[in-house]
Enzyme design. Structure first.
Site, PDB file in Angstrom:
ATOM      1  N   LYS A 111      10.745  -4.963  44.932  1.00 28.59           N
ATOM      2  CA  LYS A 111      10.235  -3.603  45.120  1.00 28.59           C
ATOM      3  C   LYS A 111       8.726  -3.491  44.950  1.00 28.59           C
ATOM      4  O   LYS A 111       8.115  -2.541  45.427  1.00 28.59           O
ATOM      5  CB  LYS A 111      10.960  -2.624  44.190  1.00 28.59           C
ATOM      6  N   LYS A 192      21.082  -6.717  52.240  1.00 25.19           N
ATOM      7  CA  LYS A 192      22.027  -5.827  51.558  1.00 25.19           C
ATOM      8  C   LYS A 192      21.964  -4.433  52.184  1.00 25.19           C
ATOM      9  O   LYS A 192      20.880  -3.978  52.550  1.00 25.19           O
ATOM     10  CB  LYS A 192      21.576  -5.780  50.092  1.00 25.19           C
ATOM     11  N   LYS A 195      20.050   2.305  50.572  1.00 30.46           N
ATOM     12  CA  LYS A 195      19.817   3.725  50.851  1.00 30.46           C
ATOM     13  C   LYS A 195      18.491   3.923  51.574  1.00 30.46           C
ATOM     14  O   LYS A 195      18.314   4.910  52.285  1.00 30.46           O
ATOM     15  CB  LYS A 195      19.745   4.525  49.533  1.00 30.46           C
TER      16      LYS A 195
END
Ligand code: TYM
Length: 327
Positions: A111, A192, A195
């Site tokens: 991230k 993966k 969202k």
């Protein structure tokens, strides 16, 4: 009775990866265990968010918890920021955790990659997650496989704290399913399902319309072999779709392989669309009934009270062990 804790961030629409990897287990666990299911809003602001979106998604996740079958009379449903002990224990655990440990977290590395203004909270995120879990004397943490490393760190922190200050925390265990713990993106099965991915066709959310589900499944990346068989390495797209089919239908992968032997991907995908849509229809009906009702606020008020009682007692124990003057 064993204690269960898990959480979901209100950072976007909940997708079938969240559901199959984690939330579906919540419903099963509440029958035999004392469960706490949290909407982790404090975690969601570790990266910049639109306040309106946090607000709406928080109420969405609470409503979806109920819509998938979590019973607020059996389980405690609450919002993390309603129980200040999470932030307080988070701080105390930051002081009992090392930079090196947090530096090793793969989610942090992913991230923060390529950004030169990384929020401090993104780095210390796992210590807040450890606080969430440890506050409730949790035995079992049902999660998808992407959270495994965070739970291992939580265990390390708990063991270290117990060794230094005397037995304080229960050392929790992750519960990660054999199948469904890592649902992959439909457009790129090497990644993966998430969202936040840009392409909305990469995921199916629990609130998608039947047409959206159809579009995402029919466009899902497969391969040119033409056989429906499970082979994660060589056929990641079909293997992912088989997992999704199996999880929604209750049929095993080998039953599905037999059922679709000699049939093409088109027919398989068409059936999969129906299987997903019939499950989502039930969830969405219940969601619509509850989303704007007063019941949600009542559930949250009661949930916060129940959570706070347990959390405050653990926090007091921790403070006493650490030498704080507790009144
Ligand atoms: P979050 O909000 O990213 O995801 C919620 C749950 O969904 C699982 N999950 C998946 N499972 C299978 N396939 C996928 N593609 C997939 N994507 C997500 C996650 O593993 C998770 O179980 N850090 C947590 C939230 C959290 C938490 C906690 C969880 C905060 N405190 C304490 C457990 C206990 C997170 O970001 O989840």
């Amino acid at each position: 009775m064993k204690r269960v804790f898990s959480g979901v961030q209100p950072t976007g629409n909940i997708h079938i990866g969240n559901y199959l990897g984690a939330m579906k287990q919540f419903v099963e666990l509440q029958e035999t265990m004392d469960c706490f299911f949290c909407v982790v809003d404090l975690h969601s602001v570790t990266l910049p968010q639109d306040p309106k979106s946090i607000y709406e998604h928080t109420l969405d996740v609470v409503s979806l918890y109920v819509a998938i079958g979590i019973d607020p009379f059996k389980s405690t449903i609450f919002v993390q920021s309603h129980v200040p002990a999470h932030a307080e224990l988070g701080w105390l655990l930051q002081c009992n955790c090392y930079m090196g440990e947090l530096n090793r977290m793969t989610q942090y590395k992913d991230k923060s990659k390529g950004s030169d203004s990384v929020p401090v909270g993104l780095f210390t995120y796992p210590t807040l997650m450890a606080a969430d879990i440890l506050l409730y004397d949790t035995h079992i943490v049902p999660v998808g496989s992407d959270q495994k490393q965070h739970i291992e760190l939580t265990r390390d922190i708990a063991i270290r704290f117990n060794n230094r200050f005397g037995k304080t925390f229960v050392v929790p265990e992750a519960q990660i399913k054999q199948s469904g713990a890592r649902i992959m993106a439909l457009d790129d099965p090497s990644k993966k399902m998430s969202k936040s991915a840009e392409n909305p066709l990469s995921r199916i959310t629990l609130l998608d319309s039947p047409d959206q589900v159809k579009k995402a499944v029919m466009k899902a990346t497969t391969d040119s072999e033409g056989h429906i068989r499970y082979d994660e390495e060589n056929k990641p797209g079909i293997s992912n779709l088989l997992t999704i089919y199996s999880e929604f239908s209750g049929m095993s992968i080998s039953e599905l392989e037999q059922k679709y032997e000699g049939m093409g991907y088109g027919a398989f995908k068409k059936d999969l669309v129906e299987v997903i849509n019939s499950s989502l229809e039930n969830i969405q009906q219940r969601y619509r009934k509850i989303r704007n009702s007063d019941e949600i606020i009542q559930i949250l008020k009661e949930g916060a009270q129940r959570a706070e009682t347990v959390a405050n007692s653990t926090l007091q124990r921790v403070k006493e062990k650490m030498g704080f003057v507790v009144l």
